[in-house]
Design a protein around this motif. Structure first.
Motif, short mmCIF file in Angstrom:
data_model
loop_
_atom_site.label_atom_id
_atom_site.label_comp_id
_atom_site.label_asym_id
_atom_site.label_seq_id
_atom_site.Cartn_x
_atom_site.Cartn_y
_atom_site.Cartn_z
N TYR A 256 13.82 -61.94 30.13
CA TYR A 256 13.52 -63.30 30.58
C TYR A 256 12.96 -63.33 32.00
N GLU A 257 13.52 -62.53 32.88
CA GLU A 257 13.06 -62.53 34.28
C GLU A 257 11.59 -62.08 34.36
N ALA A 258 11.23 -61.07 33.59
CA ALA A 258 9.84 -60.62 33.58
C ALA A 258 8.92 -61.69 33.00
N ASP B 72 6.31 -59.47 19.79
CA ASP B 72 7.52 -58.76 20.19
C ASP B 72 8.23 -59.48 21.33
N ILE B 73 8.77 -60.64 20.98
CA ILE B 73 9.58 -61.41 21.91
C ILE B 73 10.97 -60.77 22.05
N VAL B 74 11.44 -60.16 20.97
CA VAL B 74 12.86 -59.80 20.85
C VAL B 74 13.08 -58.28 20.83
N ASP B 75 14.39 -57.90 20.76
CA ASP B 75 14.88 -56.52 20.76
C ASP B 75 14.82 -55.90 22.16
N TYR B 76 15.73 -54.98 22.41
CA TYR B 76 15.87 -54.18 23.62
C TYR B 76 16.46 -54.92 24.83
N GLY B 77 16.22 -56.23 24.94
CA GLY B 77 16.64 -56.96 26.14
C GLY B 77 17.75 -57.96 25.88
N PRO B 78 18.30 -58.54 26.94
CA PRO B 78 19.50 -59.37 26.83
C PRO B 78 19.28 -60.84 26.49
N ASP B 79 18.05 -61.35 26.59
CA ASP B 79 17.83 -62.80 26.49
C ASP B 79 16.79 -63.20 25.45
N PRO B 80 16.97 -62.82 24.18
CA PRO B 80 15.98 -63.21 23.18
C PRO B 80 15.88 -64.72 23.00
N ASP B 81 17.02 -65.41 23.09
CA ASP B 81 17.03 -66.87 22.91
C ASP B 81 16.29 -67.58 24.02
N LYS C 115 22.69 -57.69 33.33
CA LYS C 115 23.02 -58.36 32.07
C LYS C 115 23.10 -57.36 30.92
N ILE C 116 22.21 -56.38 30.91
CA ILE C 116 22.27 -55.35 29.88
C ILE C 116 23.60 -54.59 29.97
N LYS C 117 23.99 -54.22 31.18
CA LYS C 117 25.24 -53.48 31.38
C LYS C 117 26.45 -54.29 30.90
N GLU C 118 26.41 -55.58 31.13
CA GLU C 118 27.54 -56.44 30.80
C GLU C 118 27.63 -56.74 29.31
N ARG C 119 26.47 -56.83 28.63
CA ARG C 119 26.47 -57.40 27.28
C ARG C 119 26.09 -56.46 26.14
N MET C 120 25.32 -55.41 26.41
CA MET C 120 24.59 -54.76 25.33
C MET C 120 25.07 -53.35 25.00
N PRO C 121 24.87 -52.91 23.75
CA PRO C 121 25.15 -51.52 23.39
C PRO C 121 24.10 -50.60 23.99
N HIS C 122 24.44 -49.31 24.15
CA HIS C 122 23.51 -48.32 24.71
C HIS C 122 22.96 -48.77 26.06
N ILE D 27 18.87 -49.34 30.36
CA ILE D 27 18.60 -49.50 31.78
C ILE D 27 17.71 -48.39 32.31
N ALA D 28 17.96 -47.17 31.86
CA ALA D 28 17.15 -46.03 32.30
C ALA D 28 15.68 -46.20 31.94
N ILE D 29 15.41 -46.75 30.77
CA ILE D 29 14.02 -46.99 30.35
C ILE D 29 13.33 -47.96 31.29
N LEU D 30 14.04 -49.06 31.63
CA LEU D 30 13.46 -50.04 32.55
C LEU D 30 13.25 -49.44 33.94
N ARG D 31 14.21 -48.61 34.37
CA ARG D 31 14.16 -48.06 35.73
C ARG D 31 13.08 -47.00 35.91
N ARG D 32 12.68 -46.33 34.83
CA ARG D 32 11.64 -45.30 34.96
C ARG D 32 10.29 -45.76 34.38
#
Length: 233
Positions: free
Chosen positions: A13-15, A32-41, A214-221, A226-231
Protein backbone atom coordinates in the motif's frame (compact mmCIF):
# COMPACT_ATOMS: atom_id res chain seq x y z
CA UNK A 1 -2.42 12.83 -22.23
CA UNK A 2 -0.01 11.54 -19.63
CA UNK A 3 -0.84 7.99 -18.57
CA UNK A 4 0.65 6.63 -15.36
CA UNK A 5 1.50 2.98 -15.91
CA UNK A 6 1.70 0.77 -12.83
CA UNK A 7 1.96 -2.98 -12.34
CA UNK A 8 2.62 -5.72 -9.80
CA UNK A 9 1.55 -3.87 -6.67
CA UNK A 10 1.45 -7.05 -4.58
CA UNK A 11 -0.43 -5.59 -1.64
CA UNK A 12 2.22 -2.92 -0.96
CA UNK A 13 0.00 0.00 0.00
CA UNK A 14 2.77 2.47 0.85
CA UNK A 15 4.40 1.96 -2.55
CA UNK A 16 1.05 2.35 -4.31
CA UNK A 17 0.34 5.60 -2.49
CA UNK A 18 3.75 6.88 -3.56
CA UNK A 19 3.42 6.18 -7.29
CA UNK A 20 -0.09 7.63 -7.44
CA UNK A 21 1.37 10.98 -6.40
CA UNK A 22 3.20 11.18 -9.75
CA UNK A 23 1.44 13.83 -11.90
CA UNK A 24 -0.79 12.19 -14.52
CA UNK A 25 -4.06 12.55 -16.39
CA UNK A 26 -5.04 8.89 -16.15
CA UNK A 27 -3.63 5.75 -14.53
CA UNK A 28 -3.75 2.15 -15.76
CA UNK A 29 -2.72 -0.85 -13.65
CA UNK A 30 -1.40 -3.91 -15.49
CA UNK A 31 -2.37 -6.35 -12.77
CA UNK A 32 -1.23 -8.28 -9.71
CA UNK A 33 -2.73 -6.19 -6.96
CA UNK A 34 -2.49 -9.03 -4.44
CA UNK A 35 -0.16 -11.66 -2.87
CA UNK A 36 3.20 -11.21 -1.10
CA UNK A 37 2.23 -8.01 0.75
CA UNK A 38 0.23 -7.09 3.86
CA UNK A 39 -2.51 -4.81 2.47
CA UNK A 40 -4.43 -6.41 -0.41
CA UNK A 41 -7.72 -4.88 0.77
CA UNK A 42 -6.38 -1.32 1.04
CA UNK A 43 -4.74 -1.55 -2.38
CA UNK A 44 -7.95 -2.75 -4.02
CA UNK A 45 -9.94 -0.05 -2.25
CA UNK A 46 -7.56 2.71 -3.34
CA UNK A 47 -7.63 1.62 -6.98
CA UNK A 48 -11.42 1.47 -6.91
CA UNK A 49 -11.78 4.81 -5.18
CA UNK A 50 -9.62 6.48 -7.83
CA UNK A 51 -11.47 4.61 -10.61
CA UNK A 52 -8.22 3.28 -12.07
CA UNK A 53 -8.47 0.85 -14.97
CA UNK A 54 -7.01 -2.50 -13.88
CA UNK A 55 -6.10 -5.64 -15.85
CA UNK A 56 -6.28 -9.04 -14.15
CA UNK A 57 -2.86 -10.50 -13.36
CA UNK A 58 -2.01 -14.12 -12.66
CA UNK A 59 -1.99 -13.53 -8.88
CA UNK A 60 -5.31 -11.70 -9.02
CA UNK A 61 -6.62 -14.66 -11.00
CA UNK A 62 -5.28 -17.17 -8.46
CA UNK A 63 -6.86 -15.35 -5.54
CA UNK A 64 -10.15 -14.74 -7.36
CA UNK A 65 -10.70 -18.27 -8.69
CA UNK A 66 -8.56 -20.40 -6.32
CA UNK A 67 -6.32 -21.71 -9.11
CA UNK A 68 -2.56 -22.00 -9.60
CA UNK A 69 -0.80 -18.69 -10.24
CA UNK A 70 1.82 -20.49 -12.37
CA UNK A 71 4.50 -18.12 -11.09
CA UNK A 72 8.22 -18.90 -11.03
CA UNK A 73 9.52 -21.69 -8.79
CA UNK A 74 11.74 -19.35 -6.76
CA UNK A 75 8.79 -17.49 -5.21
CA UNK A 76 5.94 -19.96 -5.61
CA UNK A 77 5.95 -21.17 -2.00
CA UNK A 78 5.61 -17.55 -0.89
CA UNK A 79 2.72 -16.89 -3.24
CA UNK A 80 0.90 -19.96 -1.93
CA UNK A 81 1.48 -19.05 1.72
CA UNK A 82 0.53 -15.41 1.30
CA UNK A 83 -2.56 -16.36 -0.73
CA UNK A 84 -4.01 -18.00 2.36
CA UNK A 85 -3.33 -14.76 4.22
CA UNK A 86 -4.93 -12.77 1.38
CA UNK A 87 -8.11 -14.89 1.42
CA UNK A 88 -8.37 -14.16 5.12
CA UNK A 89 -8.24 -10.41 4.46
CA UNK A 90 -10.48 -10.00 1.41
CA UNK A 91 -14.27 -10.05 1.66
CA UNK A 92 -16.66 -11.35 -1.01
CA UNK A 93 -17.02 -7.94 -2.68
CA UNK A 94 -13.28 -7.56 -3.21
CA UNK A 95 -12.95 -11.12 -4.52
CA UNK A 96 -15.73 -10.43 -7.02
CA UNK A 97 -13.89 -7.26 -8.08
CA UNK A 98 -10.83 -9.36 -8.93
CA UNK A 99 -12.97 -11.88 -10.81
CA UNK A 100 -14.42 -9.19 -13.06
CA UNK A 101 -11.11 -7.61 -14.09
CA UNK A 102 -10.43 -7.84 -17.86
CA UNK A 103 -7.49 -9.71 -19.37
CA UNK A 104 -6.53 -6.86 -21.68
CA UNK A 105 -7.32 -3.30 -22.70
CA UNK A 106 -7.10 -2.02 -26.29
CA UNK A 107 -7.37 1.72 -26.83
CA UNK A 108 -6.43 4.47 -29.25
CA UNK A 109 -5.44 7.73 -27.56
CA UNK A 110 -4.14 10.78 -29.43
CA UNK A 111 -3.72 8.57 -32.50
CA UNK A 112 -1.55 6.08 -30.60
CA UNK A 113 -2.82 2.49 -30.57
CA UNK A 114 -2.20 0.72 -27.25
CA UNK A 115 -2.48 -2.97 -26.34
CA UNK A 116 -2.23 -3.46 -22.58
CA UNK A 117 -2.14 -6.83 -20.82
CA UNK A 118 -0.55 -8.34 -17.74
CA UNK A 119 2.12 -10.63 -19.16
CA UNK A 120 2.09 -11.43 -22.87
CA UNK A 121 -0.60 -11.04 -25.54
CA UNK A 122 -0.93 -14.84 -25.52
CA UNK A 123 -1.07 -15.61 -21.80
CA UNK A 124 -1.16 -14.01 -18.35
CA UNK A 125 1.63 -16.39 -17.32
CA UNK A 126 4.36 -15.69 -19.91
CA UNK A 127 7.25 -13.31 -19.36
CA UNK A 128 8.49 -10.71 -21.79
CA UNK A 129 11.86 -9.61 -20.44
CA UNK A 130 14.65 -7.44 -21.85
CA UNK A 131 16.48 -10.63 -22.87
CA UNK A 132 13.47 -12.47 -24.35
CA UNK A 133 14.34 -13.34 -27.99
CA UNK A 134 12.51 -11.37 -30.68
CA UNK A 135 11.25 -14.55 -32.32
CA UNK A 136 9.65 -15.72 -29.08
CA UNK A 137 7.82 -12.41 -28.73
CA UNK A 138 6.65 -12.61 -32.35
CA UNK A 139 5.16 -16.03 -31.59
CA UNK A 140 3.31 -14.58 -28.60
CA UNK A 141 1.95 -11.80 -30.79
CA UNK A 142 0.91 -14.14 -33.60
CA UNK A 143 -0.98 -16.34 -31.12
CA UNK A 144 -2.44 -13.47 -29.09
CA UNK A 145 -5.78 -13.59 -27.27
CA UNK A 146 -6.85 -10.74 -29.57
CA UNK A 147 -4.92 -9.31 -32.54
CA UNK A 148 -2.13 -6.93 -31.56
CA UNK A 149 -3.05 -4.11 -33.91
CA UNK A 150 -1.06 -1.53 -32.00
CA UNK A 151 2.13 0.49 -31.95
CA UNK A 152 2.59 0.07 -28.19
CA UNK A 153 2.47 -3.21 -26.28
CA UNK A 154 2.37 -2.48 -22.54
CA UNK A 155 2.90 -5.31 -20.06
CA UNK A 156 3.91 -6.09 -16.48
CA UNK A 157 4.56 -9.47 -14.81
CA UNK A 158 8.37 -9.60 -14.98
CA UNK A 159 8.83 -6.88 -12.29
CA UNK A 160 11.61 -5.47 -14.49
CA UNK A 161 11.33 -2.06 -16.20
CA UNK A 162 11.71 -2.25 -19.97
CA UNK A 163 11.37 -0.11 -23.06
CA UNK A 164 12.40 -1.97 -26.21
CA UNK A 165 11.52 -2.01 -29.89
CA UNK A 166 10.47 -4.95 -32.04
CA UNK A 167 10.17 -3.59 -35.55
CA UNK A 168 7.52 -0.87 -35.38
CA UNK A 169 6.21 -2.12 -32.04
CA UNK A 170 7.34 -0.49 -28.79
CA UNK A 171 7.19 -2.84 -25.78
CA UNK A 172 6.91 -1.10 -22.41
CA UNK A 173 7.04 -2.49 -18.87
CA UNK A 174 6.81 0.01 -15.99
CA UNK A 175 8.39 -2.41 -13.52
CA UNK A 176 6.86 -3.37 -10.20
CA UNK A 177 5.23 -0.99 -7.75
CA UNK A 178 5.46 -3.28 -4.74
CA UNK A 179 7.98 -6.04 -5.51
CA UNK A 180 10.90 -4.71 -7.61
CA UNK A 181 13.18 -7.53 -8.79
CA UNK A 182 15.92 -5.71 -10.65
CA UNK A 183 18.09 -4.98 -7.62
CA UNK A 184 16.64 -1.51 -7.02
CA UNK A 185 14.44 -1.46 -3.91
CA UNK A 186 12.61 1.74 -4.91
CA UNK A 187 9.07 1.53 -6.24
CA UNK A 188 8.82 1.56 -10.03
CA UNK A 189 6.34 3.09 -12.48
CA UNK A 190 6.30 4.86 -15.84
CA UNK A 191 4.56 7.82 -17.46
CA UNK A 192 3.52 7.40 -21.10
CA UNK A 193 2.92 10.64 -23.02
CA UNK A 194 0.36 9.84 -25.71
CA UNK A 195 1.08 13.08 -27.59
CA UNK A 196 4.67 12.20 -28.47
CA UNK A 197 4.80 8.47 -27.64
CA UNK A 198 7.63 8.94 -25.13
CA UNK A 199 7.99 6.95 -21.92
CA UNK A 200 9.57 8.16 -18.69
CA UNK A 201 10.61 5.36 -16.32
CA UNK A 202 10.56 6.46 -12.67
CA UNK A 203 12.03 5.06 -9.43
CA UNK A 204 10.79 6.54 -6.17
CA UNK A 205 11.61 6.07 -2.49
CA UNK A 206 8.71 4.95 -0.29
CA UNK A 207 8.19 3.98 3.35
CA UNK A 208 9.59 0.45 3.08
CA UNK A 209 10.11 0.28 6.85
CA UNK A 210 6.38 0.50 7.50
CA UNK A 211 5.66 -2.26 5.00
CA UNK A 212 8.29 -4.53 6.51
CA UNK A 213 6.96 -3.90 10.02
CA UNK A 214 3.47 -4.97 8.94
CA UNK A 215 4.82 -8.07 7.21
CA UNK A 216 6.75 -9.04 10.35
CA UNK A 217 3.67 -8.56 12.53
CA UNK A 218 1.07 -10.27 10.33
CA UNK A 219 2.41 -12.59 7.66
CA UNK A 220 3.89 -16.08 7.21
CA UNK A 221 7.47 -16.37 5.91
CA UNK A 222 8.00 -12.81 7.10
CA UNK A 223 11.81 -12.88 7.12
CA UNK A 224 11.96 -14.10 3.52
CA UNK A 225 9.36 -11.60 2.30
CA UNK A 226 11.19 -8.74 4.01
CA UNK A 227 14.52 -9.85 2.56
CA UNK A 228 13.11 -9.68 -0.97
CA UNK A 229 11.93 -6.10 -0.44
CA UNK A 230 15.22 -5.11 1.20
CA UNK A 231 17.41 -6.39 -1.65
CA UNK A 232 15.06 -5.72 -4.58
CA UNK A 233 14.91 -9.28 -5.97
Amino acid sequence: MKILLIADIHANYEALQTVLKVPHDRAICLGDIVDYGPDPDRCIDLLRMKEISVIRGNHDNAVAFKVDCQCGYKYKHLSIATREYTWGILDRDRIEYLQKLPLLIKEEIDGKRLYLTHASPRSMFEYIKPETPDEEIRNMINEAMEPVEAEFLIVGHSHIPMNRKLGNLAIINPGSVGQPRDGDIRTSCAVFDTENGKVEQLRLDYDIDSVCAKIKERMPHAEELIAILRRGY
